[in-house]
Design a protein around this motif. Structure first.
Motif, PDB file in Angstrom:
ATOM      1  N   UNK A 107      53.251 -60.628  64.128  1.00 55.25           N
ATOM      2  CA  UNK A 107      52.191 -59.617  64.245  1.00 55.25           C
ATOM      3  C   UNK A 107      52.310 -58.875  65.577  1.00 55.25           C
ATOM      4  N   UNK A 108      52.620 -59.622  66.647  1.00 60.15           N
ATOM      5  CA  UNK A 108      52.827 -58.993  67.955  1.00 60.15           C
ATOM      6  C   UNK A 108      54.016 -58.036  67.898  1.00 60.15           C
ATOM      7  N   UNK A 109      55.076 -58.481  67.226  1.00 55.59           N
ATOM      8  CA  UNK A 109      56.284 -57.666  67.097  1.00 55.59           C
ATOM      9  C   UNK A 109      55.974 -56.332  66.432  1.00 55.59           C
ATOM     10  N   UNK A 110      55.243 -56.380  65.334  1.00 55.20           N
ATOM     11  CA  UNK A 110      54.921 -55.146  64.608  1.00 55.20           C
ATOM     12  C   UNK A 110      54.016 -54.242  65.436  1.00 55.20           C
ATOM     13  N   UNK A 111      53.089 -54.852  66.192  1.00 58.70           N
ATOM     14  CA  UNK A 111      52.185 -54.051  67.018  1.00 58.70           C
ATOM     15  C   UNK A 111      52.960 -53.300  68.093  1.00 58.70           C
ATOM     16  N   UNK A 112      53.895 -53.986  68.751  1.00 57.55           N
ATOM     17  CA  UNK A 112      54.694 -53.335  69.796  1.00 57.55           C
ATOM     18  C   UNK A 112      55.586 -52.256  69.185  1.00 57.55           C
ATOM     19  N   UNK A 113      56.233 -52.580  68.065  1.00 59.52           N
ATOM     20  CA  UNK A 113      57.113 -51.603  67.422  1.00 59.52           C
ATOM     21  C   UNK A 113      56.354 -50.356  66.976  1.00 59.52           C
ATOM     22  N   UNK A 114      55.091 -50.514  66.633  1.00 54.79           N
ATOM     23  CA  UNK A 114      54.296 -49.363  66.190  1.00 54.79           C
ATOM     24  C   UNK A 114      54.016 -48.395  67.333  1.00 54.79           C
ATOM     25  N   UNK A 115      54.217 -48.847  68.580  1.00 54.76           N
ATOM     26  CA  UNK A 115      53.986 -47.991  69.749  1.00 54.76           C
ATOM     27  C   UNK A 115      55.287 -47.445  70.335  1.00 54.76           C
ATOM     28  N   UNK A 116      56.416 -47.759  69.693  1.00 58.07           N
ATOM     29  CA  UNK A 116      57.724 -47.334  70.210  1.00 58.07           C
ATOM     30  C   UNK A 116      58.325 -46.265  69.307  1.00 58.07           C
ATOM     31  N   UNK A 117      58.901 -45.258  69.929  1.00 60.16           N
ATOM     32  CA  UNK A 117      59.631 -44.242  69.177  1.00 60.16           C
ATOM     33  C   UNK A 117      61.113 -44.332  69.527  1.00 60.16           C
ATOM     34  N   UNK A 118      61.950 -43.954  68.576  1.00 57.29           N
ATOM     35  CA  UNK A 118      63.400 -43.957  68.737  1.00 57.29           C
ATOM     36  C   UNK A 118      63.835 -42.504  68.871  1.00 57.29           C
ATOM     37  N   UNK A 119      64.407 -42.145  70.014  1.00 62.62           N
ATOM     38  CA  UNK A 119      64.735 -40.746  70.302  1.00 62.62           C
ATOM     39  C   UNK A 119      66.244 -40.539  70.388  1.00 62.62           C
ATOM     40  N   UNK A 120      66.736 -39.540  69.668  1.00 59.11           N
ATOM     41  CA  UNK A 120      68.150 -39.166  69.683  1.00 59.11           C
ATOM     42  C   UNK A 120      68.274 -37.703  70.095  1.00 59.11           C
ATOM     43  N   UNK A 121      69.539 -37.264  70.284  1.00 55.99           N
ATOM     44  CA  UNK A 121      69.774 -35.888  70.741  1.00 55.99           C
ATOM     45  C   UNK A 121      68.970 -35.610  72.012  1.00 55.99           C
ATOM     46  N   UNK A 122      69.105 -36.502  72.969  1.00 57.04           N
ATOM     47  CA  UNK A 122      68.347 -36.366  74.212  1.00 57.04           C
ATOM     48  C   UNK A 122      68.761 -35.101  74.959  1.00 57.04           C
ATOM     49  N   UNK A 123      67.897 -34.605  75.841  1.00 56.72           N
ATOM     50  CA  UNK A 123      68.245 -33.411  76.626  1.00 56.72           C
ATOM     51  C   UNK A 123      69.521 -33.643  77.435  1.00 56.72           C
ATOM     52  N   UNK A 124      70.201 -32.564  77.801  1.00 58.52           N
ATOM     53  CA  UNK A 124      71.416 -32.696  78.605  1.00 58.52           C
ATOM     54  C   UNK A 124      71.134 -33.488  79.875  1.00 58.52           C
ATOM     55  N   UNK A 125      70.020 -33.206  80.499  1.00 62.68           N
ATOM     56  CA  UNK A 125      69.622 -33.968  81.681  1.00 62.68           C
ATOM     57  C   UNK A 125      68.723 -35.112  81.210  1.00 62.68           C
ATOM     58  N   UNK A 126      69.334 -36.281  80.935  1.00 60.80           N
ATOM     59  CA  UNK A 126      68.540 -37.394  80.426  1.00 60.80           C
ATOM     60  C   UNK A 126      68.349 -38.482  81.484  1.00 60.80           C
ATOM     61  N   UNK A 127      68.184 -38.051  82.743  1.00 61.21           N
ATOM     62  CA  UNK A 127      67.826 -39.002  83.792  1.00 61.21           C
ATOM     63  C   UNK A 127      66.376 -39.432  83.569  1.00 61.21           C
ATOM     64  N   UNK A 128      65.977 -40.490  84.243  1.00 56.95           N
ATOM     65  CA  UNK A 128      64.635 -41.041  84.047  1.00 56.95           C
ATOM     66  C   UNK A 128      63.542 -40.004  84.279  1.00 56.95           C
ATOM     67  N   UNK A 129      63.644 -39.279  85.398  1.00 59.17           N
ATOM     68  CA  UNK A 129      62.578 -38.340  85.740  1.00 59.17           C
ATOM     69  C   UNK A 129      62.382 -37.290  84.651  1.00 59.17           C
ATOM     70  N   UNK A 130      63.495 -36.787  84.103  1.00 62.45           N
ATOM     71  CA  UNK A 130      63.372 -35.743  83.092  1.00 62.45           C
ATOM     72  C   UNK A 130      62.842 -36.299  81.772  1.00 62.45           C
ATOM     73  N   UNK A 131      63.315 -37.499  81.387  1.00 60.25           N
ATOM     74  CA  UNK A 131      62.804 -38.104  80.155  1.00 60.25           C
ATOM     75  C   UNK A 131      61.310 -38.407  80.280  1.00 60.25           C
ATOM     76  N   UNK A 132      60.900 -38.880  81.446  1.00 56.71           N
ATOM     77  CA  UNK A 132      59.477 -39.149  81.652  1.00 56.71           C
ATOM     78  C   UNK A 132      58.674 -37.860  81.534  1.00 56.71           C
ATOM     79  N   UNK A 133      59.211 -36.786  82.081  1.00 53.77           N
ATOM     80  CA  UNK A 133      58.514 -35.498  81.997  1.00 53.77           C
ATOM     81  C   UNK A 133      58.353 -35.072  80.540  1.00 53.77           C
ATOM     82  N   UNK A 134      59.413 -35.240  79.746  1.00 51.06           N
ATOM     83  CA  UNK A 134      59.388 -34.822  78.342  1.00 51.06           C
ATOM     84  C   UNK A 134      58.416 -35.667  77.526  1.00 51.06           C
TER      85      UNK A 134
END
Length: 246
Positions: A107-134
């Motif tokens: 149940x914990x596993x499903x709850x955490x997974x429900x709050x996570x998204x899987x992102x592909x085709x990340x921006x060219x600048x995929x450093x932490x700061x830029x991903x956090x901004x997006x």
């Protein structure tokens, strides 16, 4: 024995003690991360063992087989000794198994997974700061894990982190399910499906057999062994390093 020789011996002993303490600290942080909610939600190997054992134990030998652990220790008893100091993990009396002190159920596993998204085709600048901004533009982000392609020998392939790479992807954990849903609705690059950002709920990926670690693999066998930046307790405005914390 001369004064210089005594001083040299003391320095060597101090360096040796520092190396042991440093390695133990690294081991502890890595394994605590492997047993964290975010990692268990995005990889399968440890959850398979946790689910099978009535008390949620995982054999120390399994943890010791992970490549980043092998790089630090070759003796399972030393690994068990390091983990015994953890405030988050419990080592069995015989030193052969380890589990979380706080259970992690399906149940914990499903709850955490429900709050996570899987992102592909990340921006060219995929450093932490830029991903956090997006990703924080649409909701409160709890953690971001960027995953890079791996070579056949398990090492991370050379990737320019300021350029587009289809093999690079990220797991973004939001504070709430609602924020994760908003991210999926608002961040998908539907007008540019080939090159635009693609975002899916992790639960949907799991149901279709994608988005998590391979069933026959373990940590480091695929692109899951990437950068992990946890934003909890991180001061606002702090320039986060675009490197794995573990």
């Amino acid at each position: 024995m001369g004064t210089d020789e005594v001083t040299s011996n003391k320095s060597s002993q101090e360096c040796s003690r520092y190396d042991v303490a440093h390695s133990s600290h690294q081991l502890l942080k890595k394994v605590e991360y492997y047993f964290s909610d975010a990692n268990l939600a995005t990889t399968e190997i440890l959850m398979r063992f946790i689910s099978k054992d009535p008390e949620g134990f995982v054999p120390i030998s399994v943890v010791a087989s992970f490549k980043k652990i092998r790089a630090l220790v070759h003796d399972n008893s030393l690994l068990a000794a390091a983990l015994s100091t953890s405030t988050q993990l419990h080592v069995s009396d015989d030193g052969k198994k380890v589990r979380r002190k706080k259970p992690f159920t399906e149940a914990d596993l499903e709850e955490v997974q429900s709050r996570i998204i899987f992102a592909e085709n990340l921006p060219e600048n995929h450093c932490y700061q830029n991903l956090m901004r997006v990703f924080s533009a649409v909701g409160s982000v709890k953690s971001i894990r960027t995953c890079y392609p791996q070579n056949s020998d398990g090492t991370t392939a050379a990737v320019n982190r300021s350029s587009k790479n289809d093999m690079v992807h990220a797991f973004v954990e939001y504070e709430t399910v609602e924020d994760a849903k908003i991210a999926v609705n608002k961040l998908n690059g539907e007008t540019n499906w080939r090159n635009g950002l693609r975002v899916r709920p992790l639960l949907d990926c799991v149901k279709h057999g994608t988005g998590r670690g391979r069933k026959d693999g373990h940590e480091g066998d695929d692109a899951r062994d990437g950068d992990f930046i946890n934003t909890i307790n991180q001061p606002k405005g702090e320039q986060a390093d675009d490197k794995a914390h573990f």
